[in-house]
Design a protein around this motif. Sequence first.
Motif, PDB file in Angstrom:
ATOM      1  N   SER A  19      33.223  32.269  50.779  1.00  0.00           N
ATOM      2  CA  SER A  19      33.617  31.775  51.815  1.00  0.00           C
ATOM      3  C   SER A  19      32.741  31.698  52.561  1.00  0.00           C
ATOM      4  CB  SER A  19      34.727  32.955  51.699  1.00  0.00           C
ATOM      5  OG  SER A  19      33.909  34.506  52.353  1.00  0.00           O
ATOM      6  N   PHE A  20      31.832  31.570  53.205  1.00  0.00           N
ATOM      7  CA  PHE A  20      31.283  31.223  54.168  1.00  0.00           C
ATOM      8  C   PHE A  20      29.381  30.783  53.869  1.00  0.00           C
ATOM      9  CE2 PHE A  20      30.787  35.703  53.734  1.00  0.00           C
ATOM     10  CZ  PHE A  20      29.774  36.229  54.246  1.00  0.00           C
ATOM     11  N   VAL A  21      28.694  30.209  54.951  1.00  0.00           N
ATOM     12  CA  VAL A  21      27.472  29.918  55.101  1.00  0.00           C
ATOM     13  C   VAL A  21      27.107  30.402  55.843  1.00  0.00           C
ATOM     14  CG1 VAL A  21      25.934  28.430  55.620  1.00  0.00           C
ATOM     15  CG2 VAL A  21      28.071  27.338  54.296  1.00  0.00           C
ATOM     16  N   THR A  79      17.892  34.785  45.447  1.00  0.00           N
ATOM     17  CA  THR A  79      18.528  36.161  45.292  1.00  0.00           C
ATOM     18  C   THR A  79      20.003  36.269  44.996  1.00  0.00           C
ATOM     19  OG1 THR A  79      18.931  37.330  47.784  1.00  0.00           O
ATOM     20  CG2 THR A  79      16.492  37.331  46.444  1.00  0.00           C
ATOM     21  N   GLY A  80      20.419  37.229  44.445  1.00  0.00           N
ATOM     22  CA  GLY A  80      21.948  37.362  44.183  1.00  0.00           C
ATOM     23  C   GLY A  80      22.740  38.668  43.997  1.00  0.00           C
ATOM     24  N   GLY A  81      24.064  38.991  44.600  1.00  0.00           N
ATOM     25  CA  GLY A  81      24.044  40.290  44.204  1.00  0.00           C
ATOM     26  C   GLY A  81      25.965  40.015  44.578  1.00  0.00           C
ATOM     27  N   ALA A  82      26.675  40.997  43.492  1.00  0.00           N
ATOM     28  CA  ALA A  82      28.761  40.768  43.428  1.00  0.00           C
ATOM     29  C   ALA A  82      28.647  41.897  43.147  1.00  0.00           C
ATOM     30  CB  ALA A  82      28.640  39.910  42.497  1.00  0.00           C
ATOM     31  N   THR A  83      29.742  42.592  43.917  1.00  0.00           N
ATOM     32  CA  THR A  83      30.177  44.325  44.017  1.00  0.00           C
ATOM     33  C   THR A  83      31.534  43.073  43.183  1.00  0.00           C
ATOM     34  OG1 THR A  83      29.318  44.746  45.854  1.00  0.00           O
ATOM     35  CG2 THR A  83      30.746  45.641  44.607  1.00  0.00           C
ATOM     36  N   SER A 104      39.279  41.042  37.002  1.00  0.00           N
ATOM     37  CA  SER A 104      38.730  41.738  37.925  1.00  0.00           C
ATOM     38  C   SER A 104      38.467  41.405  39.164  1.00  0.00           C
ATOM     39  CB  SER A 104      37.803  42.056  36.754  1.00  0.00           C
ATOM     40  OG  SER A 104      37.048  42.895  37.882  1.00  0.00           O
ATOM     41  N   VAL A 105      39.108  41.609  39.949  1.00  0.00           N
ATOM     42  CA  VAL A 105      38.623  41.088  41.411  1.00  0.00           C
ATOM     43  C   VAL A 105      37.554  41.662  41.909  1.00  0.00           C
ATOM     44  CG1 VAL A 105      38.928  41.705  43.813  1.00  0.00           C
ATOM     45  CG2 VAL A 105      40.299  41.747  42.352  1.00  0.00           C
ATOM     46  N   LEU A 106      36.693  39.967  42.256  1.00  0.00           N
ATOM     47  CA  LEU A 106      35.303  40.714  42.364  1.00  0.00           C
ATOM     48  C   LEU A 106      35.311  40.677  44.090  1.00  0.00           C
ATOM     49  CD1 LEU A 106      32.142  39.319  41.557  1.00  0.00           C
ATOM     50  CD2 LEU A 106      32.422  37.629  42.679  1.00  0.00           C
ATOM     51  N   GLN A 107      34.942  41.678  44.780  1.00  0.00           N
ATOM     52  CA  GLN A 107      34.665  41.964  45.961  1.00  0.00           C
ATOM     53  C   GLN A 107      33.960  41.210  47.162  1.00  0.00           C
ATOM     54  OE1 GLN A 107      33.871  46.390  47.116  1.00  0.00           O
ATOM     55  NE2 GLN A 107      35.001  46.386  48.877  1.00  0.00           N
ATOM     56  N   ASP A 108      32.589  41.326  46.815  1.00  0.00           N
ATOM     57  CA  ASP A 108      31.585  40.312  48.370  1.00  0.00           C
ATOM     58  C   ASP A 108      30.950  39.717  47.023  1.00  0.00           C
ATOM     59  OD1 ASP A 108      29.946  42.615  47.629  1.00  0.00           O
ATOM     60  OD2 ASP A 108      30.880  43.303  49.372  1.00  0.00           O
ATOM     61  N   ALA A 109      29.820  39.232  47.444  1.00  0.00           N
ATOM     62  CA  ALA A 109      29.333  38.908  46.713  1.00  0.00           C
ATOM     63  C   ALA A 109      27.537  37.504  47.469  1.00  0.00           C
ATOM     64  CB  ALA A 109      29.372  37.398  45.985  1.00  0.00           C
ATOM     65  N   LEU A 159      24.533  32.423  50.997  1.00  0.00           N
ATOM     66  CA  LEU A 159      26.270  31.948  51.131  1.00  0.00           C
ATOM     67  C   LEU A 159      26.968  33.314  50.318  1.00  0.00           C
ATOM     68  CD1 LEU A 159      26.436  28.849  48.602  1.00  0.00           C
ATOM     69  CD2 LEU A 159      26.852  28.660  51.094  1.00  0.00           C
ATOM     70  N   GLY A 160      28.076  33.245  50.787  1.00  0.00           N
ATOM     71  CA  GLY A 160      28.349  34.343  51.132  1.00  0.00           C
ATOM     72  C   GLY A 160      29.982  34.781  51.060  1.00  0.00           C
ATOM     73  N   LEU A 161      30.735  35.909  51.043  1.00  0.00           N
ATOM     74  CA  LEU A 161      31.930  35.780  49.577  1.00  0.00           C
ATOM     75  C   LEU A 161      32.631  37.363  50.529  1.00  0.00           C
ATOM     76  CD1 LEU A 161      34.524  35.829  48.510  1.00  0.00           C
ATOM     77  CD2 LEU A 161      33.672  36.673  46.084  1.00  0.00           C
ATOM     78  N   THR A 162      33.151  37.762  51.577  1.00  0.00           N
ATOM     79  CA  THR A 162      33.910  38.718  51.795  1.00  0.00           C
ATOM     80  C   THR A 162      34.797  39.527  51.578  1.00  0.00           C
ATOM     81  OG1 THR A 162      32.048  38.983  53.391  1.00  0.00           O
ATOM     82  CG2 THR A 162      33.058  40.636  53.384  1.00  0.00           C
ATOM     83  N   GLY A 163      35.941  40.677  50.846  1.00  0.00           N
ATOM     84  CA  GLY A 163      36.555  40.904  50.921  1.00  0.00           C
ATOM     85  C   GLY A 163      37.409  40.430  49.360  1.00  0.00           C
ATOM     86  N   PRO A 164      38.007  41.500  48.755  1.00  0.00           N
ATOM     87  CA  PRO A 164      38.743  41.417  47.167  1.00  0.00           C
ATOM     88  C   PRO A 164      39.075  39.974  47.511  1.00  0.00           C
ATOM     89  CG  PRO A 164      40.059  42.291  48.206  1.00  0.00           C
ATOM     90  CD  PRO A 164      38.931  42.386  50.079  1.00  0.00           C
TER      91      PRO A 164
END
Length: 182
Positions: A73-75, A100-104, A168-173, A53-58
């Motif tokens: 926001s998307f697969v 695995t996971g990642g976030a900014t 706080s804003v999560l920019q992507d994940a 799964l992914g998330l892009t943008g603030p």
Amino acid sequence: MPDTTPRGYEYPLYSDTQNFPAQIQALAEDIDADVQSLYDADQAARNAPSASLGLTGPIQLIPTGAITTVQFSFVEYDNAGMATLPSNIAIVETGLYLVTGGATFLSAATGGQAVLLRSVGGLVPDIATVTKAPATSVNNLFSLVALTRCAAGETITMAVLQNSGAGSVLQDAQLSVTKVAP
């Protein structure tokens, strides 16, 4: 009486009656069976249940002091019908999984931040956690990797926590789950 190699290939001993056509056929059949087993294992690994799964943008605002499930926001990828937007990956087969996971987070001046890989219905509620003090002038990137046993029906999510005193804003994940062994 023929002998065999460690991989199971049959070969004649000097004391055996020589029959070259039969011996070369036996070798060819052993090699064919060995290569087929390697091919089958490769195909099974390539077809192992996997999703991302992914998330892009603030996009997601994270409140202060609350563990918040990331809303993706998307697969990115799903070969087994495991991904469920907006937040989780459901395990379809019991086994050992690489998670695995990642976030900014966008840069922040105060407080701390954390990212958690979580399980609902599994043996371990928090699979992995990483925390750090926020950077003041650059975005804070988190990355987590875990190898964990999961049961069919278990769901994997990613959550974040921050305590800056304000949102706080999560920019992507990104969250990925792949079965690596039975």
